[in-house]
Design an enzyme around this catalytic site. Structure first.
Site, mmCIF file in Angstrom:
data_model
loop_
_atom_site.group_PDB
_atom_site.id
_atom_site.type_symbol
_atom_site.label_atom_id
_atom_site.label_comp_id
_atom_site.label_asym_id
_atom_site.label_seq_id
_atom_site.Cartn_x
_atom_site.Cartn_y
_atom_site.Cartn_z
ATOM 1 N N ASP A 11 -70.260 -12.835 52.255
ATOM 2 C CA ASP A 11 -71.662 -12.645 51.875
ATOM 3 C C ASP A 11 -72.581 -13.434 52.807
ATOM 4 O O ASP A 11 -73.654 -12.960 53.200
ATOM 5 C CB ASP A 11 -71.887 -13.092 50.432
ATOM 6 C CG ASP A 11 -71.305 -12.116 49.419
ATOM 7 O OD1 ASP A 11 -70.946 -10.988 49.837
ATOM 8 O OD2 ASP A 11 -71.206 -12.466 48.236
ATOM 9 N N ASN A 61 -63.388 -11.312 54.788
ATOM 10 C CA ASN A 61 -63.232 -11.532 53.340
ATOM 11 C C ASN A 61 -61.840 -12.041 53.002
ATOM 12 O O ASN A 61 -61.668 -12.959 52.190
ATOM 13 C CB ASN A 61 -63.510 -10.236 52.575
ATOM 14 C CG ASN A 61 -64.987 -9.913 52.494
ATOM 15 O OD1 ASN A 61 -65.823 -10.811 52.490
ATOM 16 N ND2 ASN A 61 -65.308 -8.631 52.440
ATOM 17 N N GLU A 67 -70.724 -3.399 54.906
ATOM 18 C CA GLU A 67 -70.973 -4.157 56.131
ATOM 19 C C GLU A 67 -71.743 -3.335 57.166
ATOM 20 O O GLU A 67 -71.783 -3.705 58.344
ATOM 21 C CB GLU A 67 -69.636 -4.626 56.735
ATOM 22 C CG GLU A 67 -68.726 -3.510 57.233
ATOM 23 C CD GLU A 67 -67.769 -3.028 56.155
ATOM 24 O OE1 GLU A 67 -66.697 -2.533 56.510
ATOM 25 O OE2 GLU A 67 -68.110 -3.137 54.965
ATOM 26 N N ASP A 83 -72.200 -1.780 62.516
ATOM 27 C CA ASP A 83 -71.082 -2.030 61.604
ATOM 28 C C ASP A 83 -70.367 -3.302 62.049
ATOM 29 O O ASP A 83 -70.041 -3.465 63.229
ATOM 30 C CB ASP A 83 -70.106 -0.848 61.614
ATOM 31 C CG ASP A 83 -69.023 -1.008 60.562
ATOM 32 O OD1 ASP A 83 -69.205 -0.485 59.461
ATOM 33 O OD2 ASP A 83 -67.998 -1.643 60.859
#
Length: 552
Positions: free
Chosen positions: A446, A437, A472, A429
């Protein structure tokens, strides 16, 4: 939420052009469809087609074919429905019947959307719009707006979906078709619900709540309209959607009272509607803290689900509830069942998509045959190659993550269901990914996921598999690895992520990841290993992140 059923095929033909028995058959077929009697609807539509052919009534034949295509779509007979819709388009052109042609294009678009091919559905929707613009037929325009609304919704182009959704509502209003207007409003409500979910996933709670309130408002309007015209199917659909929306904004008691106001009638209500209401009631009861009642209702929803998608939805809700209640064994059992169901659904979807692709290719072959009769043998060979490529593409798309190119969660579920011996699992993770973000943009986020996928793939041996679990989160499936080798591989991957030149993507960017390990010797099935690795990933996050946690 359930989505509206779309525009009805209204029969407005003069008595001189329509045999009385034909009118009765078509009207009866529509009535059966509205009552969810799809067997009766199909039989009557087929009888109407046969009679129209014998009477050489081209317009009645085109409308019967368009109606039969929609009924076959309702029955989830995708390949047969698409073939019928394409034939209805040909018949409608021959009969100069733009209304049936637009509806047939709209049905073809819906079928292509149902098998996950919005790119192929868009040309069908645009064709419906061209027919509507050329003919200025208001019912053709209504069908075109319905098609474009649904296509752009599946493409997740929400602003375009809303634009055409508003035009869909307006066209139904101008026609005076209250049933379709109610369905159109409920479709726009569904779009706002999707936008709310997306906003929530992105961490914008205020925006999500605003969209949810808009969903409540629209669902309430659609419900009131369905009640005014005594449209039981529309009422039941809108009522269930409104109850779900009310629960999403915390108005659980109001949602429960709304569900209590509707009594199912087995003689008139489909099993899908009844199941939707039961499952919604379970979710509302969770919101009210009546967990025991909710669990019992959701168990019944799983056991009595009339379709695979509804069983999956109920199973997912029950697994989450049992986990909240601390019944980890029960939650794991339903999670296993969920993995199996999703894998089955993926396989079914791939088969349906391949069948639909074959119909499209066969139609293209038929259109070319007249002009290419001399090259028939080479055409057939080319068509077979296209079918094989299309089938391969569909299989790949079903099990591949579009962003990173890694195998996706569906593929993971398939591999775990096989319970391969010697399988160890590493859950990964990205630490503080929301901050990436928020501070650097979703485009940078991305790019981070794509680079991370390459780093994880590079850390695997040929016999290992790197997958994107979702968001993620990533998963490494390691085969025949010792515990020491497992730790070494995870630590290697962790170090490579930390050392990667992330500032090349954005100034000041730093990325680390946490790892949870489960060795093959610790559990008897892949699903149990996954749960164990996920628990250790959580421990790694709690322990400070950027670390590997495995067996003590």
């Amino acid at each position: 939420m359930f989505v509206g059923h779309g525009p009805e095929l209204l029969i407005t033909m003069t008595a001189a052009s329509l045999h009385p028995l034909l009118a009765d058959l078509l009207s009866s077929a529509q009535a059966c469809r509205r009552a969810s009697d799809l067997d009766g609807a199909k039989a009557r539509a087929e009888q109407a087609m046969s009679l129209a052919e014998s009477l050489d009534n081209r317009q009645a034949l085109s409308r019967a074919a368009a109606l039969l295509a929609r009924i076959l779509h309702d029955r989830i007979e995708s390949a047969e429905g698409l073939a019928c819709a394409l034939r209805a388009i040909e018949l409608s052109v021959a009969a100069d019947d733009p209304r049936s042609e637009a509806l047939a294009h709209e049905t073809a678009a819906r079928i292509l959307l149902s098998v996950g091919d919005p790119d192929a559905a868009l040309p069908q929707a645009m064709a419906a719009l061209r027919v509507a613009d050329a003919s200025q037929d208001p019912l053709a325009l209504m069908a075109a707006m319905a098609a474009l609304t649904n296509v752009y919704a599946q493409l997740q182009q929400w602003h375009k979906a809303l634009e055409f959704g508003e035009r869909y509502c307006e066209s139904a209003r101008q026609v005076g078709d209250k049933a379709t207007e109610s369905a159109a409003i409920d479709t726009v409500s569904y779009i706002y619900g999707c936008m709310a979910q997306e906003a929530a996933e992105q961490g914008d709670a205020a925006l999500a709540m605003g969209y949810e309130h808009r969903t409540v408002e629209l669902s309430g309007t659609a419900l009131q309209m369905a009640r005014e015209i005594d449209n039981r199917l529309g009422e039941a659909t809108c009522l269930g959607n409104l109850a779900e929306s009310l629960s999403n904004v915390g108005r659980h008691q109001e949602a429960l009272a709304l569900l209590d106001s509707w009594v199912a009638d087995p003689a008139r209500d489909s099993a899908s509607i009844v199941a939707h209401h039961r499952e919604t009631r379970g979710i509302v009861l969770v919101g009210l803290g009546r967990h025991g009642e909710a669990a019992e209702l959701l168990r019944r929803s799983v056991a009595e689900a009339p379709s695979l998608p509804q069983e999956i939805t109920a199973c997912r809700a029950l697994a989450l509830l049992l986990e909240t209640l601390g019944d980890l064994r029960g939650a794991l059992d339903y999670q296993k069942r969920l993995f199996t169901l999703v894998s089955k659904q993926s396989s079914q979807a791939a088969r349906r998509a391949a069948s639909v692709a074959a119909v499209q290719l066969q139609t293209a072959q038929a259109e070319d045959r007249a002009d290419r009769l001399q090259a028939r043998a080479s055409d057939l060979m080319s068509s077979n190659e296209r079918i094989n490529r299309r089938s391969a593409d569909l299989q790949r798309q079903a099990f591949e993550d579009a962003l990173t190119g890694l195998p996706n969660r569906r593929r993971l579920e398939q591999l775990l269901t096989a319970d391969a011996p010697g399988l160890s699992i590493v859950m990964v993770d990205v630490d503080h990914f929301k901050e990436v973000n928020d501070h650097h943009s979703h485009l940078v986020g991305d790019a981070v996921l794509c680079d991370l996928a390459r780093l994880l793939r590079a850390s695997c041996r040929d016999e290992d598999t790197a997958l994107r679990f979702g968001g993620e989160e990533f998963t490494l499936l390691m085969r025949d690895s010792s515990l020491e080798g497992l730790y070494a591989a995870a630590e290697r991957a962790r170090a490579s992520i930390q050392a990667h030149p992330w500032p090349s993507l954005a100034p000041g960017l730093a990325v680390t990841a946490s790892f949870g390990i489960a060795h093959s010797s610790e559990a008897s099935t892949g699903l149990e290993l996954l749960a164990l690795a996920d628990t250790r990933l959580y421990a790694a996050k709690q322990g400070g992140r950027n670390r590997v946690v495995g067996p003590a």
